[in-house]
Design an enzyme around this catalytic site. Structure first.
Site, mmCIF file in Angstrom:
data_model
loop_
_atom_site.group_PDB
_atom_site.id
_atom_site.type_symbol
_atom_site.label_atom_id
_atom_site.label_comp_id
_atom_site.label_asym_id
_atom_site.label_seq_id
_atom_site.Cartn_x
_atom_site.Cartn_y
_atom_site.Cartn_z
ATOM 1 C CD GLU A 166 2.027 2.784 -2.990
ATOM 2 O OE1 GLU A 166 1.145 3.382 -3.619
ATOM 3 O OE2 GLU A 166 1.896 2.437 -1.808
ATOM 4 C CD GLU A 381 3.460 5.238 1.330
ATOM 5 O OE1 GLU A 381 2.220 5.096 1.264
ATOM 6 O OE2 GLU A 381 4.136 5.710 0.411
#
Ligand code: BGP
Length: 482
Positions: A166, A381
């Site tokens: 991320e 995710e």
């Protein structure tokens, strides 16, 4: 007739080292920046520290057995850099190396494919003390040594690698994801957000090249926090703002991974505001030399943007956070005057932490990304942060989580039916774990961990209702969602 999920589609769930392992100072591991950051959140907000987390370090066999019981065919986890190199560089910690061998062996014994993330927010604290961690370009050299070591060490058992978790979220929420000194928080050092990201782009490229060089049949990509973005209204100004937000929040990262360039509109905006990274000779050639085989996506919520005129009187601000877990308590929205301002989407319900619940947003971004870059995608995710209750019957009735996951799997499937190539679905998370922003009371797991922010108790594992539901989904290879 709709197609079935491919027979080699991987089903599992995700975690990250500091959020799940615990044993933060055991068997030779030294502190990571997350051990320090979370100690601060404990003191300031009463959120659990990373010291014990979900204690997976001591429960990994039990956890893998539960994953097997659910029918997992993959498990995405990260390696803690400071467990392998306690000082970030130099001496290797044999017990740390052994831990991941043991975990991987246990997974493979149960037919579960490991998907390994090299870095998930947890820079060794020793490197922060030595030179500021990600604030210093030296990190690229040290990350390279770490990446080379773990790739070589685990290459016989790990085929699928993701590099840095991320980057987009690290730019947005840099104090939660990186150690940033107090004097950098007055707004005059914000260029460092993009400088850190530039160093990460170099690390990503190097890591991809290493996987391709060292792992026979290995595939590698980034795992990015990615949200679809809608305009608040159909007004052309809002639609333009949406395009600007898409450029700076999303394309700025994916264009690096798949085109090896910085997105022009985003980079121009950064240059105009003194935020652009310093690029040294050879950097862009290195970035362009790599290939990502896939893009791994962490998707929780969609976002909304509206116009924000240059003369709005507002100044630049970054994404807001809701610390309380009471709907509506978010402390602000990202604002870039003259470019865009993020806002609440009045069409969507949210979680208690103000994350918009939007399965169609997932379908939208999968189709958009696949059409633009033509690379396979995987979900690393996706999940619902919620207050779960351990009922008197000893069970956790999390039907809200089942609804959330069901609708997102359906959305993914609709995208697949339109031709999007998907490798895996790994919701966040297998077991409950430490949230990056809200302690352990905000839960995501299919398996309940019996602990609170104040009291780690024994970290007993309890199957939630979502556990049994997911088990049926996996047994039918995604056909039985109800
Ligand atoms: C992603 C991170 C994860 C995870 C998740 C949920 O951004 O990759 O580490 O924690 O978000 O976020 P949070 O823990 O803040 O609820």
């Amino acid at each position: 007739m709709k197609k079935e999920f491919p027979s080699n589609f991987l089903w599992g769930a995700s975690s990250s080292a500091y959020q799940v392992e615990g044993a933060a100072f055991e068997d030779g591991k030294k502190a990571s920046q997350q051990d320090v950051i979370n100690q601060g959140s404990y003191e300031q907000f009463g959120f659990a520290t990373a010291e014990i987390a979900s204690d997976q370090y001591h429960h990994f066999k039990e956890d893998v057995a539960l994953m097997k019981e659910m029918g997992f065919t993959c498990y995405r986890f990260s390696i803690a850099w400071s467990r392998i190199f306690p000082d970030g560089v130099g001496e290797v910690n044999p017990l740390g190396v052994k831990y991941y061998h043991d975990l991987i062996d246990e997974l493979k014994k149960h037919g579960i494919e490991p998907i390994v993330t090299m870095y998930h927010y947890d820079c060794p604290w020793a490197l922060v003390e030595k030179y500021g961690g990600w604030l210093n370009r030296q990190i690229v050299e040290d990350f390279t040594a770490y990446a080379k070591f773990i790739i070589n060490e685990y290459k016989d058992d790990v085929r699928i690698w993701t590099t840095i978790n991320e980057q987009s979220i690290i730019v947005q929420y840099w104090t939660q994801k990186c150690w940033i000194p107090e004097e950098y928080l007055d707004g005059t050092h914000d260029q460092m957000r993009y400088q850190i990201n530039h160093y990460m782009n170099l690390c990503h490229a190097i890591a991809c090249n290493l996987v391709h060089e060292l792992v026979p049949g290995g595939i590698v990509g980034s795992a990015i926090g990615y949200s679809s973005i809608y305009p608040l209204t159909g007004k052309p100004e809002d639609v333009m703002a949406m395009q600007n937000a898409q450029a700076l929040r999303n394309d700025y990262y994916t264009d690096i991974y798949f085109k090896g360039i910085y997105n022009k509109a985003a980079f121009t905006y950064l240059e105009e505001h003194g935020l652009a990274p310093v690029i040294e000779p050879g950097d862009m050639e290195l970035i362009a030399s790599h290939t990502s085989d896939f893009l791994a996506l962490n998707y929780y919520a969609s976002e909304c943007a509206k116009a924000c005129p240059e003369d709005s009187g507002l100044s630049i601000r970054w994404s807001g956070v809701n610390r309380s877990g009471k709907k509506g308590d978010i402390d602000g929205f990202e604002t870039h005057p003259g470019f865009y301002q993020m806002c609440r989407n009045p069409e969507l319900d949210t979680t208690d932490w103000d994350w918009a619940i939007d399965p169609i947003g997932l379908e939208y971004l999968l189709r958009d990304l696949y059409n633009r870059y033509n690379k396979p995608l995987m979900i690393t995710e996706n999940g619902l942060g919620a207050y779960d209750t351990l009922s008197e019957d000893g069970k956790v009735h999390d039907d809200y989580r089942i609804d959330y996951l069901r609708e997102h799997i359906r959305a993914m499937k609709r995208a697949m039916d339109k031709g999007v190539e998907m490798i895996a679905y790994c919701p966040w998370s297998a077991v409950d774990l430490l949230s990056t922003s809200n302690g352990v009371k905000k839960r995501y797991g299919l398996i309940y961990i019996d602990r609170t922010d104040d009291d780690p108790k024994e970290c007993a594992r309890i199957r939630k209702d979502s556990f049994y539901w997911y088990q049926k989904v996996l047994a039918s290879n995604g056909a039985e969602l109800d």
